[in-house]
Scaffold this motif. Structure first.
Motif, PDB file in Angstrom:
ATOM      1  N   LYS A  44       0.833  -1.198   0.000  1.00  0.00           N
ATOM      2  CA  LYS A  44       0.000   0.000   0.000  1.00  0.00           C
ATOM      3  C   LYS A  44       0.872   1.255   0.000  1.00  0.00           C
ATOM      4  O   LYS A  44       1.955   1.271   0.564  1.00  0.00           O
ATOM      5  N   GLN A  45       0.350   2.308  -0.621  1.00  0.00           N
ATOM      6  CA  GLN A  45       1.122   3.538  -0.761  1.00  0.00           C
ATOM      7  C   GLN A  45       0.776   4.533   0.349  1.00  0.00           C
ATOM      8  O   GLN A  45      -0.387   4.716   0.705  1.00  0.00           O
ATOM      9  N   CYS A  46       1.803   5.174   0.890  1.00  0.00           N
ATOM     10  CA  CYS A  46       1.602   6.191   1.911  1.00  0.00           C
ATOM     11  C   CYS A  46       1.034   7.457   1.262  1.00  0.00           C
ATOM     12  O   CYS A  46       1.522   7.901   0.211  1.00  0.00           O
ATOM     13  N   VAL A  47       0.017   8.061   1.871  1.00  0.00           N
ATOM     14  CA  VAL A  47      -0.622   9.253   1.304  1.00  0.00           C
ATOM     15  C   VAL A  47      -0.269  10.507   2.107  1.00  0.00           C
ATOM     16  O   VAL A  47      -0.848  11.563   1.892  1.00  0.00           O
ATOM     17  N   CYS A  48       0.687  10.369   3.040  1.00  0.00           N
ATOM     18  CA  CYS A  48       1.076  11.523   3.852  1.00  0.00           C
ATOM     19  C   CYS A  48       1.902  12.495   3.020  1.00  0.00           C
ATOM     20  O   CYS A  48       2.717  12.088   2.188  1.00  0.00           O
ATOM     21  N   SER A  49       1.699  13.782   3.236  1.00  0.00           N
ATOM     22  CA  SER A  49       2.440  14.806   2.497  1.00  0.00           C
ATOM     23  C   SER A  49       3.892  14.857   2.976  1.00  0.00           C
ATOM     24  O   SER A  49       4.211  14.389   4.061  1.00  0.00           O
ATOM     25  N   PRO A  50       4.803  15.450   2.163  1.00  0.00           N
ATOM     26  CA  PRO A  50       6.229  15.500   2.537  1.00  0.00           C
ATOM     27  C   PRO A  50       6.431  16.190   3.895  1.00  0.00           C
ATOM     28  O   PRO A  50       5.809  17.198   4.200  1.00  0.00           O
ATOM     29  N   GLY A  51       7.290  15.619   4.687  1.00  0.00           N
ATOM     30  CA  GLY A  51       7.610  16.186   6.003  1.00  0.00           C
ATOM     31  C   GLY A  51       6.711  15.716   7.116  1.00  0.00           C
ATOM     32  O   GLY A  51       7.078  15.823   8.291  1.00  0.00           O
TER      33      GLY A  51
END
Length: 512
Positions: free
Chosen positions: A362-369
């Motif tokens: 599964k892919q992480c959907v959190c924004s950078p940082g």
């Protein structure tokens, strides 16, 4: 007429004998002196109703009660029974000939019944040490107190039984508990087992090392990977409680009122799993009238903090000192109490807010940082005090469907117990040290020496990972435990290499 009865006050996990002096004379007033709190002063109404309901007479005279020593605060409703017996003895409704032989404690109901109280085990130990013949207390607490040998435990249901017993009109057989037999029967009975866990062999290995050396551990991985399931099974592979540890653990739970009427002695290691909304005081202990917190209730057992970053920062930071000192001191203006806090910290967390950073599918959907900000909720000093960091990955379907039964807790525990036996013998000359996690820096230099290859490996890891001096000590302790599991007298480079890999969260740019 003046008579004396004896009660007990609990402070921390110790108790002190309280002398209750009752004087009934001319007049109509009722006084309690000796630094009694509101609950003690309210006892008059409970005593009047209980005494009259059971067919005795409440004296319409001046009653003065002194609770000595007067500089110790008396708290709670457990003094109802000794106060009432003192009044009945002072008015010659009950014989006073045996009052100096017994410590009496119990909370009265309006119909004369006697309710259970807290802190019975330290009260019983103190009564025995002070030379009393016996202890009269609620029947619900009798088995708990009977763990203490050398003192009679008289369990009673109502105030009438107490009066008849003291007046030699009733014979009550003291409660007896075969502590050793009960301890042996219930020591290793658990509802969960490591054989229930499919896959996760690397995590099981890390938990085995943690159990063998008493090390703190943190598991990091996506939701549903089995972190909580594994943590719940950790107590099943830790060596069973010794009798001394069981008594100390029971004493803490007794003070906190966590012992039920059917339990005499805690035979299993505690497993505490507080919710992440817990307050600082509930975690470490305290309050207006100090009580043990979760870290003390986990003494000699496991404290599991699920979703570690969700805990308040202040709550996590107060763990730092108990993790080092294995003791928590609660200080107030006029007094301070100490509670033991020798626990294994087991924590789990997701790698990011969505939970899927580094997930194989599964892919992480959190924004950078955001990932790094999430991990930064756990301070470096706290992570430094956690010996083992292990990544938990989801179990593939073929492992879940596999018919092969995994290794059981009893099989793992055998290896852990062997390793612990080696440590107990090694540290026999050091009081209070029985596992590798407890050794001091001075002992580290003596018992955790490395060969040339191991030293070079650790030096390289220190430089590459930017590890602190405390992390260096933790790696040596874990390496010592790995060597003990393999029954090796000396730490080898392979043991050091495995210990280094358990510092996942120390790696530079772990979060990308």
């Amino acid at each position: 007429m003046l008579v004396k009865t004896f009660g007990s006050a609990v402070y921390g996990i110790k108790a002190a004998t309280i002398t209750i002096e009752v004087n009934v004379g001319q007049g109509i007033n009722f006084f309690i002196v000796g630094l009694a709190d509101a609950a003690v002063k309210e006892s008059q109404q409970r005593m009047v109703s209980a005494i009259q309901t059971c067919g005795y007479h409440w004296p319409g005279k001046r009653i003065v009660i002194n609770m000595a020593p007067a500089d110790i605060r008396k708290e709670g409703s457990a003094y109802d029974l000794p106060l009432a017996i003192g009044i009945l003895a002072a008015t010659e409704q009950v014989s006073a000939s045996h009052l100096d032989k017994y410590v009496i404690m119990g909370e009265l109901s309006l119909d004369g019944g006697i309710h259970a109280i807290k802190g019975v085990l330290p009260i019983a130990i103190n009564a025995r040490d002070d030379g009393f013949k016996g202890l009269i207390l609620p029947m619900a607490n009798a088995r708990e107190a009977a763990v203490v040998k050398g003192i009679e435990v008289i369990g009673v249901e109502d105030i009438r039984q107490v009066c008849d017993f003291l007046s030699d009109k009733l014979t009550i057989v003291p409660t007896v508990v075969d502590t050793v037999a009960e301890f042996a029967v219930n020591a290793n009975s658990y509802d969960v087992d490591f054989s229930d866990v499919k896959g996760q062999e690397n995590v099981k290995r890390a938990l085995e090392i943690a159990a063998a050396g008493g090390h703190n551990i943190i598991m990091i991985g996506p939701p549903g990977a089995g972190k909580t399931m594994l943590a719940k099974r950790l107590p099943t592979i830790i060596p069973p409680l010794t009798l001394d540890e069981a008594l100390e653990t029971t004493k803490i739970h007794s003070v906190a009122g966590k012992i039920d009427s059917g339990t005499s002695l805690m035979t299993k290691r505690p497993y505490r799993s507080p919710h992440h909304t817990i307050s600082d005081v509930a975690l470490v202990g305290g309050g207006t009238y100090p009580q043990p917190g979760e870290i003390s209730l986990a003494h000699n057992g496991v404290l599991f903090l699920d979703e570690l970053p969700e805990f308040k920062r202040t709550a996590l930071e107060v763990l730092r000192q108990p993790l080092e000192d294995r003791m928590i001191t609660i200080s107030r203006a006029k007094f301070s109490v100490e509670y033991p806090a020798n626990f294994m910290l087991v924590a789990s967390m997701n790698p990011c807010p969505c939970g899927y950073y580094n997930h194989p599918e599964k892919q992480c959907v959190c924004s950078p940082g955001v990932v790094q900000k999430y991990l930064n909720k756990i301070s470096g000093p706290l992570l430094d005090r956690i010996d083992i960091h292990i990544e938990v990955v989801p179990v593939p379907f073929d492992k879940l469907y596999e018919a092969r039964i995994s290794e059981s807790s009893s099989q793992i525990r055998e290896r852990v117990v062997r390793a612990r036996d080696v440590q107990v013998q090694r540290y026999a000359a050091h009081v209070g040290v029985h596992c590798n996690a407890l050794i001091s820096t001075k002992m580290l230099r003596k018992y955790c020496t490395l060969d040339e290859a191991g030293s070079a490996l650790l030096k390289n890891a220190m430089a590459r990972l930017g590890l602190s001096a405390r992390a260096y000590d933790r790696i040596l302790k874990v390496a010592r435990t790995i060597a003990d599991l393999e029954q090796c007298e000396n730490i080898q480079s392979a043991h050091v290499a495995e210990a280094i890999q358990y510092r996942s969260l120390d790696r530079d740019n772990w979060a990308g």
